[in-house]
Design a protein around this motif. Structure first.
Motif, PDB file in Angstrom:
ATOM      1  N   THR A 101       0.181  -0.897 -10.243  1.00 21.67           N
ATOM      2  CA  THR A 101       1.131  -1.879 -10.772  1.00 21.67           C
ATOM      3  C   THR A 101       2.521  -1.632 -10.179  1.00 21.67           C
ATOM      4  OG1 THR A 101       1.745  -0.495 -12.664  1.00 21.67           O
ATOM      5  CG2 THR A 101      -0.185  -1.933 -12.919  1.00 21.67           C
ATOM      6  N   GLN A 102       3.395  -2.592 -10.374  1.00 20.33           N
ATOM      7  CA  GLN A 102       4.763  -2.473  -9.880  1.00 20.33           C
ATOM      8  C   GLN A 102       5.484  -1.314 -10.569  1.00 20.33           C
ATOM      9  OE1 GLN A 102       7.060  -6.041 -10.304  1.00 20.33           O
ATOM     10  NE2 GLN A 102       8.894  -5.190  -9.332  1.00 20.33           N
ATOM     11  N   TRP A 103       5.204  -1.119 -11.863  1.00 19.76           N
ATOM     12  CA  TRP A 103       5.825  -0.009 -12.613  1.00 19.76           C
ATOM     13  C   TRP A 103       5.410   1.330 -12.016  1.00 19.76           C
ATOM     14  CZ3 TRP A 103       4.145   4.200 -15.424  1.00 19.76           C
ATOM     15  CH2 TRP A 103       5.081   4.810 -16.255  1.00 19.76           C
ATOM     16  N   THR A 105       4.435   1.961  -8.989  1.00 23.42           N
ATOM     17  CA  THR A 105       5.067   2.114  -7.678  1.00 23.42           C
ATOM     18  C   THR A 105       6.522   2.535  -7.810  1.00 23.42           C
ATOM     19  OG1 THR A 105       3.589   0.429  -6.738  1.00 23.42           O
ATOM     20  CG2 THR A 105       5.609   0.942  -5.519  1.00 23.42           C
ATOM     21  N   SER A 106       7.242   1.925  -8.755  1.00 25.47           N
ATOM     22  CA  SER A 106       8.655   2.270  -8.939  1.00 25.47           C
ATOM     23  C   SER A 106       8.818   3.704  -9.421  1.00 25.47           C
ATOM     24  CB  SER A 106       9.303   1.297  -9.936  1.00 25.47           C
ATOM     25  OG  SER A 106       8.714   1.435 -11.226  1.00 25.47           O
TER      26      SER A 106
END
Length: 467
Positions: A101-103, A105-106
């Motif tokens: 998910t984007q979370w 990755t961040s």
């Protein structure tokens, strides 16, 4: 302004005194709970053995810095536990096989940018040795460190993590409002940078008040225990055995001499020959012995005296050292061969390695997960990491190696080969593939069958005609 500064200093002094009283009371309570000896008949046994009744941070820190076995144990423990970095999964641990998910990755980018996992590992080391550690958040928000953080703080405003020892970070005040959920928690810390492992007047020497918002605590300051607590007496025994044995060997090698003079010898005349009073004759022969030990080819002249070296029989310390070593390693659940190996070339057994891996894996999923969850939640609270439910995923340290998996699969195949005579197959192909570490998500392609017919052999030409 001067009056306000004076009041602030008075509050700091009162808070420091109250904090010290709390720690003294806690130590007295603990001392009352476990006396200075486990021997009910001899209450002062620990004192006779040379064991300390009360252990402080300096004792554990010195043990870690100066004792090879203690340093190796903690290095093995922390190194194995942080063999690889964990992975934060958005949602539950069951979601680990879903797409990234984007979370997630961040968070990976944040951890890489600020070397977060390395900072956590260093704080884990400090906490394991001292019982408590702190991770200071140095934030570029233009405010003094004794002021709270605002929840609008963003990732780009974090400068770095600063791991610090227990002796460097001291609570100076606590929340005393019983109606608050944070009752009893520290409301201010004092950070003394040049306190551990540094001497002299050069280098960093900051003394700063730091607000709890800017600190991620690892453990509890008052109740946190060092990993060396349970085995400290065993390390004292190790030092006595190794140090005492070394001293005994040194004294034997130093050729201490006993000089036995005959009764006819005039000691006063000997002293007079050296232009010394009779009271200093001992010093004369001490100097002679010292000169002998300084050189390889030295001799001593005597007349009416018999010189014999004082040699003590030194017992073999190996057996006693092994007992103390096992006791020191026991609280860590670490086999001794994992720590020091074996002089005969024998390595730790597979069982020892697997047991140690399981110990460190259990430490990951309990102790380390708890610290990581507290730290990530704190970072989410002030906006450094976006808020989201998360789970912590670790690799399995106790998992078999590729060679072990192949060996296990080969054994299963051999069992099938032996049982095929009776028409039985013990293990299916999928089970053998699982044992070797291969996935069974896709169907296994079988070798194609050869339907072609054997071509007839051409007739052999017979040039000779039959009669």
């Amino acid at each position: 302004m001067t009056e306000n500064r004076g009041k602030s200093s008075e509050v700091m002094i009162v808070n420091a005194i109250q904090g010290e009283m709390r720690r003294v009371m806690a130590r007295e309570f603990m001392t009352g709970c476990h006396n200075s000896s486990l021997d009910g008949k001899r209450a002062g046994a620990w004192q006779n053995y040379g064991y300390k009744e009360d252990l402080e941070f300096a004792d554990f820190y010195r043990l870690w810095r100066r004792n090879g076995i203690a340093n190796a144990l903690i290095t093995r423990l922390i190194g194995k536990s942080w063999h690889d970095d964990p992975e934060l999964i958005q949602g539950d641990i069951e979601d680990k096989d879903k797409e990234t998910t984007q979370w997630e990755t961040s968070v990976k980018e944040f951890a890489k940018k600020y070397e977060m996992w390395s900072a956590f590992q260093e704080a884990d080391l400090y906490q394991s040795v001292g019982g408590f550690a702190g991770l200071i958040l140095q934030v570029a928000d233009g405010k003094p460190w004794n002021e709270p953080l605002t929840k609008s703080t963003r990732d780009k405003r974090l400068y770095k993590f600063i791991p610090c020892w227990k002796a460097q970070l001291t609570p100076t005040s606590w929340e005393d409002d019983q109606t608050k959920l944070t009752y009893g928690d520290p409301t201010m810390y004092m950070f003394q940078e040049m306190l551990v492992g540094e001497t002299g007047t050069t280098g960093k020497s900051r003394n700063l008040e730091i607000h709890p918002d800017r600190i991620i605590p690892f453990g509890d300051y008052d109740t946190g225990l060092s990993v060396f607590e349970a085995s400290f007496n065993a390390f004292v025994n190790l030092e006595k055995i190794s140090g005492g044995s070394g001293e005994s060997f040194l004294k034997n090698a130093s050729r201490q001499l006993a000089i036995n003079f005959a009764k006819e010898v005039d000691l006063a005349a000997i002293a007079a020959a050296h232009k010394k009073p009779i009271g200093e004759i001992q010093k004369i022969f001490d100097q002679i012995t010292t000169n002998m030990n300084l050189g390889m080819d030295q001799s001593i002249l005597t007349q009416g005296a018999e010189v014999t070296p004082l040699v003590a029989t030194v017992p073999d310390p190996e057996h006693h050292y092994a007992i103390a070593l096992g006791e020191a390693c026991a609280p860590f659940h670490c086999p001794t061969k994992i720590v020091i190996g074996n002089q005969a070339g024998e390595l730790a057994s597979t069982d020892d390695k697997r047991e140690w891996a399981e110990t460190c894996q259990a430490r990951r999923t309990s102790r380390m997960n708890r610290f990581i969850r507290v730290a990530i939640t704190h970072l989410q609270k002030f906006g450094f990491i976006q808020k989201s439910e998360f789970a912590i995923k670790w690799s399995n340290l106790a998992e078999m190696t590729d060679s072990e998996k192949v060996e296990r699969a080969l054994k299963l195949a051999e069992i099938n080969a032996k049982n095929i005579i009776s028409g039985d197959i013990t293990y299916r192909t999928e089970e053998i593939r699982d044992a070797s570490g291969h996935d069974n998500d896709e169907p296994i392609e079988k070798l194609p069958e050869d339907d072609s017919k054997d071509d007839a052999l051409p007739p052999v030409a017979d040039d000779k005609k039959r009669p």
